[in-house]
Write an enzyme that holds these catalytic residues in place. Structure first.
Site, PDB file in Angstrom:
ATOM      1  N   ASP A   1      53.961 112.146  92.642  1.00 40.99           N
ATOM      2  CA  ASP A   1      54.747 113.136  93.376  1.00 40.99           C
ATOM      3  C   ASP A   1      54.003 113.421  94.684  1.00 40.99           C
ATOM      4  O   ASP A   1      52.881 113.945  94.658  1.00 40.99           O
ATOM      5  CB  ASP A   1      54.879 114.397  92.512  1.00 40.99           C
ATOM      6  CG  ASP A   1      55.717 115.480  93.185  1.00 40.99           C
ATOM      7  OD1 ASP A   1      55.913 115.434  94.418  1.00 40.99           O
ATOM      8  OD2 ASP A   1      56.164 116.392  92.458  1.00 40.99           O
TER       9      ASP A   1
ATOM     10  N   ALA B   1      61.674 110.949 100.843  1.00 41.92           N
ATOM     11  CA  ALA B   1      61.975 112.174 101.598  1.00 41.92           C
ATOM     12  C   ALA B   1      62.993 112.999 100.827  1.00 41.92           C
ATOM     13  O   ALA B   1      63.650 112.493  99.913  1.00 41.92           O
ATOM     14  CB  ALA B   1      62.549 111.821 102.969  1.00 41.92           C
TER      15      ALA B   1
ATOM     16  N   THR C   1      66.422 114.200 101.424  1.00 36.14           N
ATOM     17  CA  THR C   1      67.403 113.750 102.417  1.00 36.14           C
ATOM     18  C   THR C   1      68.757 114.465 102.328  1.00 36.14           C
ATOM     19  O   THR C   1      69.694 114.085 103.039  1.00 36.14           O
ATOM     20  CB  THR C   1      67.625 112.222 102.289  1.00 36.14           C
ATOM     21  OG1 THR C   1      67.992 111.927 100.938  1.00 36.14           O
ATOM     22  CG2 THR C   1      66.405 111.426 102.659  1.00 36.14           C
TER      23      THR C   1
ATOM     24  N   ASP D   1      66.969 111.158 113.838  1.00 40.21           N
ATOM     25  CA  ASP D   1      67.623 111.677 115.052  1.00 40.21           C
ATOM     26  C   ASP D   1      67.769 113.198 114.984  1.00 40.21           C
ATOM     27  O   ASP D   1      67.917 113.853 116.013  1.00 40.21           O
ATOM     28  CB  ASP D   1      69.007 111.033 115.213  1.00 40.21           C
ATOM     29  CG  ASP D   1      69.883 111.179 113.973  1.00 40.21           C
ATOM     30  OD1 ASP D   1      69.371 110.968 112.855  1.00 40.21           O
ATOM     31  OD2 ASP D   1      71.083 111.514 114.107  1.00 40.21           O
TER      32      ASP D   1
ATOM     33  N   TYR E   1      66.656 120.443 107.575  1.00 41.52           N
ATOM     34  CA  TYR E   1      66.226 119.051 107.347  1.00 41.52           C
ATOM     35  C   TYR E   1      65.497 118.509 108.583  1.00 41.52           C
ATOM     36  O   TYR E   1      64.398 117.968 108.466  1.00 41.52           O
ATOM     37  CB  TYR E   1      67.439 118.180 106.998  1.00 41.52           C
ATOM     38  CG  TYR E   1      67.154 116.695 106.997  1.00 41.52           C
ATOM     39  CD1 TYR E   1      66.429 116.106 105.973  1.00 41.52           C
ATOM     40  CD2 TYR E   1      67.607 115.880 108.037  1.00 41.52           C
ATOM     41  CE1 TYR E   1      66.157 114.740 105.980  1.00 41.52           C
ATOM     42  CE2 TYR E   1      67.353 114.521 108.048  1.00 41.52           C
ATOM     43  CZ  TYR E   1      66.623 113.952 107.021  1.00 41.52           C
ATOM     44  OH  TYR E   1      66.353 112.607 107.042  1.00 41.52           O
TER      45      TYR E   1
ATOM     46  N   LYS F   1      61.553 117.375 108.959  1.00 38.56           N
ATOM     47  CA  LYS F   1      61.155 116.013 109.345  1.00 38.56           C
ATOM     48  C   LYS F   1      60.276 116.043 110.599  1.00 38.56           C
ATOM     49  O   LYS F   1      59.332 115.273 110.721  1.00 38.56           O
ATOM     50  CB  LYS F   1      62.392 115.131 109.577  1.00 38.56           C
ATOM     51  CG  LYS F   1      63.212 114.832 108.329  1.00 38.56           C
ATOM     52  CD  LYS F   1      62.479 113.998 107.293  1.00 38.56           C
ATOM     53  CE  LYS F   1      62.219 112.572 107.731  1.00 38.56           C
ATOM     54  NZ  LYS F   1      61.562 111.781 106.659  1.00 38.56           N
TER      55      LYS F   1
ATOM     56  N   TRP G   1      71.761 107.648 110.450  1.00 37.14           N
ATOM     57  CA  TRP G   1      72.987 107.217 109.766  1.00 37.14           C
ATOM     58  C   TRP G   1      72.726 105.977 108.880  1.00 37.14           C
ATOM     59  O   TRP G   1      73.348 104.926 109.036  1.00 37.14           O
ATOM     60  CB  TRP G   1      74.081 106.905 110.787  1.00 37.14           C
ATOM     61  CG  TRP G   1      74.469 108.019 111.716  1.00 37.14           C
ATOM     62  CD1 TRP G   1      73.751 109.146 112.015  1.00 37.14           C
ATOM     63  CD2 TRP G   1      75.668 108.113 112.495  1.00 37.14           C
ATOM     64  NE1 TRP G   1      74.433 109.920 112.920  1.00 37.14           N
ATOM     65  CE2 TRP G   1      75.607 109.312 113.228  1.00 37.14           C
ATOM     66  CE3 TRP G   1      76.778 107.290 112.642  1.00 37.14           C
ATOM     67  CZ2 TRP G   1      76.632 109.718 114.099  1.00 37.14           C
ATOM     68  CZ3 TRP G   1      77.794 107.691 113.509  1.00 37.14           C
ATOM     69  CH2 TRP G   1      77.711 108.881 114.218  1.00 37.14           C
TER      70      TRP G   1
HETATM   71  N1  LIG Z   1      69.807 108.654 104.855  1.00 34.09           N
HETATM   72  C1  LIG Z   1      69.960 108.823 106.168  1.00 34.09           C
HETATM   73  O1  LIG Z   1      71.074 108.805 106.688  1.00 34.09           O
HETATM   74  C2  LIG Z   1      68.751 108.997 107.048  1.00 34.09           C
HETATM   75  C3  LIG Z   1      68.927 109.246 108.427  1.00 34.09           C
HETATM   76  C4  LIG Z   1      67.798 109.385 109.244  1.00 34.09           C
HETATM   77  C5  LIG Z   1      66.538 109.277 108.688  1.00 34.09           C
HETATM   78  N2  LIG Z   1      66.384 109.056 107.342  1.00 34.09           N
HETATM   79  C6  LIG Z   1      65.037 108.966 106.787  1.00 34.09           C
HETATM   80  O2  LIG Z   1      64.882 107.638 106.311  1.00 34.09           O
HETATM   81  C7  LIG Z   1      63.985 107.648 105.187  1.00 34.09           C
HETATM   82  C8  LIG Z   1      64.627 106.885 104.037  1.00 34.09           C
HETATM   83  O3  LIG Z   1      65.855 107.526 103.702  1.00 34.09           O
HETATM   84  P1  LIG Z   1      66.728 107.022 102.460  1.00 34.09           P
HETATM   85  O4  LIG Z   1      68.148 107.249 102.818  1.00 34.09           O
HETATM   86  O5  LIG Z   1      66.240 105.688 102.018  1.00 34.09           O
HETATM   87  O6  LIG Z   1      66.295 108.126 101.373  1.00 34.09           O
HETATM   88  P2  LIG Z   1      66.769 108.231  99.859  1.00 34.09           P
HETATM   89  O7  LIG Z   1      67.683 107.108  99.507  1.00 34.09           O
HETATM   90  O8  LIG Z   1      67.203 109.641  99.644  1.00 34.09           O
HETATM   91  O9  LIG Z   1      65.409 107.973  99.068  1.00 34.09           O
HETATM   92  C9  LIG Z   1      64.357 108.870  99.102  1.00 34.09           C
HETATM   93  C10 LIG Z   1      63.503 108.630  97.873  1.00 34.09           C
HETATM   94  O10 LIG Z   1      62.411 109.570  97.896  1.00 34.09           O
HETATM   95  C11 LIG Z   1      62.211 110.034  96.576  1.00 34.09           C
HETATM   96  N3  LIG Z   1      61.509 111.322  96.519  1.00 34.09           N
HETATM   97  C12 LIG Z   1      62.045 112.561  96.713  1.00 34.09           C
HETATM   98  N4  LIG Z   1      61.103 113.505  96.489  1.00 34.09           N
HETATM   99  C13 LIG Z   1      59.969 112.845  96.153  1.00 34.09           C
HETATM  100  C14 LIG Z   1      58.654 113.287  95.799  1.00 34.09           C
HETATM  101  N5  LIG Z   1      58.328 114.582  95.735  1.00 34.09           N
HETATM  102  N6  LIG Z   1      57.711 112.350  95.525  1.00 34.09           N
HETATM  103  C15 LIG Z   1      58.013 111.040  95.561  1.00 34.09           C
HETATM  104  N7  LIG Z   1      59.234 110.560  95.887  1.00 34.09           N
HETATM  105  C16 LIG Z   1      60.207 111.454  96.166  1.00 34.09           C
HETATM  106  C17 LIG Z   1      63.629 110.163  96.060  1.00 34.09           C
HETATM  107  O11 LIG Z   1      63.650 110.303  94.663  1.00 34.09           O
HETATM  108  P3  LIG Z   1      64.858 111.169  93.984  1.00 34.09           P
HETATM  109  O12 LIG Z   1      66.120 110.439  94.295  1.00 34.09           O
HETATM  110  O13 LIG Z   1      64.476 111.171  92.553  1.00 34.09           O
HETATM  111  O14 LIG Z   1      64.817 112.526  94.638  1.00 34.09           O
HETATM  112  C18 LIG Z   1      64.244 108.858  96.554  1.00 34.09           C
HETATM  113  O15 LIG Z   1      64.020 107.796  95.649  1.00 34.09           O
HETATM  114  C19 LIG Z   1      63.677 109.118 104.915  1.00 34.09           C
HETATM  115  O16 LIG Z   1      62.450 109.440 105.526  1.00 34.09           O
HETATM  116  C20 LIG Z   1      64.788 109.864 105.608  1.00 34.09           C
HETATM  117  O17 LIG Z   1      64.387 111.164 105.986  1.00 34.09           O
HETATM  118  C21 LIG Z   1      67.466 108.910 106.521  1.00 34.09           C
END
Ligand SMILES: NC(=O)c1ccc[n+]([C@@H]2O[C@H](COP(=O)([O-])OP(=O)(O)OC[C@H]3O[C@@H](n4cnc5c(N)ncnc54)[C@H](OP(=O)(O)O)[C@@H]3O)[C@@H](O)[C@H]2O)c1
Length: 283
Positions: free
Chosen positions: A36, A60, A62, A102, A125, A129, A150
């Site tokens: 964690d 993260a 998210t 973004d 959020y 970040k 996105w």
């Molecule tokens: N999604 C978007 O549209 C978007 C846009 C801009 C930037 N980003 C950034 O891009 C990155 C990747 O995003 P993504 O969409 O791949 O995210 P995601 O699919 O939500 O995956 C995030 C992962 O982090 C895990 N996590 C959450 N809390 C945790 C903790 N305390 N310790 C360890 N792991 C933990 C989650 O587990 P659980 O599912 O069990 O919580 C999940 O497996 C992130 O940094 C996000 O902020 C995303």
């Protein structure tokens, strides 16, 4: 070279591990079951035990709307998490790549944001970040930050999957038309990440697929390519009424990628075509 990837059960982490494997780079993927990130001792022991040369931090909190109510957990994951990882990277003299968003920008006007433009997140959020970025930059010299937007990938839920599901059930869907940005395919972003971590070109970058659209235009293209005849009703952010405020302008300049010789990502329509094919192949 050994790479540790966090968030392997999420969208991006999953494809980063796939790309590292494709390139024959030694790696391990971790998620909350392994450690964690909000717990410093667990984070320290796991990372030090693997002793990587690079940590690619994709995990993260998210959930943008839920974050407005769940401020403590959001800050624990998005600020304390990267802070803990950065401290361990410092101790191990290891590089760190942090994924940002973004949403660190206020989204006013219509010009493309440069990486050193003034930030000003609108919601919890984005604030978390940005504070995550600051936690990394205040501890480390050997860091890469990539702000993306996105995001869609095969491993997890995203806007495209939602639109395909609701598009099957309804004749018309209402989608926001006054937020402009760039959809980003995790397969393409994973390539950029893997290109970057083998260099020492540290700093803050923007990394999204090329070209811009509104969410409504994005949805129209999803339905066109998927062969749906579902209509898209263009609504304003105000009319749609989501809980968290979101930037209207998410145009991110890629000048920094060009200056440092990194290949830009392909256009988002091309990425969408490849993603729909991947979805089909995965049933
Ligand atoms: N999604 C978007 O549209 C978007 C846009 C801009 C930037 N980003 C950034 O891009 C990155 C990747 O995003 P993504 O969409 O791949 O995210 P995601 O699919 O939500 O995956 C995030 C992962 O982090 C895990 N996590 C959450 N809390 C945790 C903790 N305390 N310790 C360890 N792991 C933990 C989650 O587990 P659980 O599912 O069990 O919580 C999940 O497996 C992130 O940094 C996000 O902020 C995303």
């Amino acid at each position: 070279m050994k790479v540790l990837v966090t968030g392997v059960k999420g969208q991006l982490g999953y494809d980063v591990v796939k790309e590292l494997n494709r390139r024959g780079i030694d790696n391990t993927g971790a998620d909350i079951e392994e450690f964690d990130i909000t717990n410093y001792n667990m984070t320290h022991d796991y990372i030090a035990g693997y002793d990587p040369d690079v940590v690619v931090h994709c995990s993260a909190y998210t959930a943008v709307d839920k974050a407005e109510d769940n401020i403590d957990i959001c800050n624990a994951v998005n600020v304390d998490g990267p802070s803990n990882i950065a401290k361990v990277c410092k101790e191990l003299d290891c590089k760190m790549l942090y994924i940002s968003t973004d949403y660190v920008f206020p989204g006013t006007g219509d010009r493309f944001y440069e990486t050193d433009d003034e930030t000003g997140p609108l919601g919890q959020y984005g604030r978390s970040k940005l504070n995550g970025e600051k936690a990394v930059t205040s501890v480390l010299d050997k860091y890469f930050i990539i702000r993306t937007s996105w995001v869609f990938g095969i491993n997890g839920n995203n806007f495209i999957k939602t639109m395909l599901r609701v598009g099957k059930e309804r004749d018309e869907v209402s989608v926001v038309c006054d937020q402009i940005g760039s959809p980003t395919y995790t397969v393409d972003l994973a390539r950029l990440i893997c290109d970057m971590i083998v260099t020492d070109k540290y700093g803050i970058y923007h990394g999204t697929n090329e070209d811009i659209c509104s969410w409504a235009e994005f949805t129209e293209e999803i339905y066109r390519q998927a062969g749906y005849d579902t209509k898209v009703k263009h609504v304003t952010t105000e009319e749609y009424g989501a809980k968290a405020p979101r930037p209207a302008n998410s145009r991110l300049s890629k000048k920094k990628l060009d200056e440092n010789g990194f290949a830009r990502l392909p256009g988002w329509k091309d990425a969408l075509t490849r993603y729909l094919k991947e979805l089909e192949e995965n049933g």
